[in-house]
Design an enzyme around this catalytic site. Structure first.
Site, short mmCIF file in Angstrom:
data_model
loop_
_atom_site.label_atom_id
_atom_site.label_comp_id
_atom_site.label_asym_id
_atom_site.label_seq_id
_atom_site.Cartn_x
_atom_site.Cartn_y
_atom_site.Cartn_z
N CYS A 87 1.05 1.20 47.30
CA CYS A 87 -0.03 0.88 48.44
C CYS A 87 0.07 1.98 49.66
CB CYS A 87 0.24 -0.51 49.10
SG CYS A 87 -1.28 -0.90 50.17
N HIS A 173 -0.18 -3.88 44.41
CA HIS A 173 1.32 -4.57 44.76
C HIS A 173 1.76 -5.46 43.88
CE1 HIS A 173 1.63 -3.31 49.02
NE2 HIS A 173 0.17 -3.74 49.20
N GLU A 175 5.01 -6.03 43.48
CA GLU A 175 6.41 -6.47 43.96
C GLU A 175 6.19 -7.83 45.08
OE1 GLU A 175 4.65 -4.18 47.54
OE2 GLU A 175 4.50 -4.05 45.03
#
Length: 229
Positions: A87, A173, A175
């Site tokens: 990002c 994302h 994660e």
């Protein structure tokens, strides 16, 4: 493998990375670049991960520490270090490669479909041609020169790109944990407005189970990076 990860907000959950390094026996050092960047890290690390953040890469006046972070990332890429940008991290890589970062027409917040292109990269080997990932971003960039477009979404033309074999930028994302998402709702609820690609907190919560698949996909990418060293 020695990994340095730049963490840009204090409640960013390290679990996705630390669970993988603990399992595989790698070393992970989470660093706050706003406090310190040590040149010695460059010599010790095999992989640099640039995590997401609420700031924009072009806000050096507001966040002057960005200047030193960009210099460190630039040097890492020039030295051929493995670099993974997520990002905000992907946007920083794009800017350093000559592609200015700007506001996207649409913000993407929530679970959105990612489509892979015909371009291949070893770090993404084995990922589905279409998958869903959590997103929270308002900035974007054009594909930098001498890079390969690896993925896109309906609202964002560049979701993943590669620079050579050693640098990968991911706009999405994989994660982010449900716990981190809940804290994001608390801190940034003002962004959850009615818009084409912004989901409500309730809609996002209804798909929290998707984070398990995202975690597996991230660990798969990290496995591919580790075998490429």
């Amino acid at each position: 493998m020695n990994i340095v990860a730049f963490k840009h907000f204090d409640f960013d959950d390290e679990y996705a990375f630390r669970s993988w390094t603990d399992l595989r026996g790698h070393q992970l050092a989470m660093r706050d670049p706003s406090i310190e960047i040590n040149a010695e890290w460059m010599h010790e690390m095999d992989l640099l991960i640039i995590c997401g953040g609420p700031m924009s890469v072009y806000e050096e006046e507001r966040y002057p520490w960005l200047i030193q972070e960009k210099q460190f990332v630039q040097q890492a890429m020039q030295l051929g270090k493995k670099v993974l940008g997520i990002c905000f991290g992907a946007q920083m890589i794009a800017e350093l490669l000559g592609s200015p970062v700007c506001r996207n027409e649409y913000k993407e917040i929530g679970w959105h479909v990612i489509n892979r292109t015909v371009e291949r990269h070893s770090w993404l080997a084995g990922l589905p041609e279409e998958f869903t990932s959590f997103q929270w971003h308002g900035d974007t960039f054009a594909l930098p020169k001498d890079t390969r477009l690896l993925a896109y979404s309906e609202a964002c033309k560049v979701q993943a790109f590669a620079y050579g074999d050693h640098v990968l930028g991911l706009q999405f994302h994989l994660e982010t944990t449900p716990a981190c998402m809940e804290t994001m709702f608390e801190h940034w609820s003002s962004e959850l407005i009615e818009a084409p690609y912004i989901q409500t907190a309730e809609q996002i919560r209804s798909r929290f189970e998707q984070s398990e698949q995202s975690l597996k996909a991230l660990h798969h990418i990290l496995d591919q990076i580790s075998v490429s060293l």
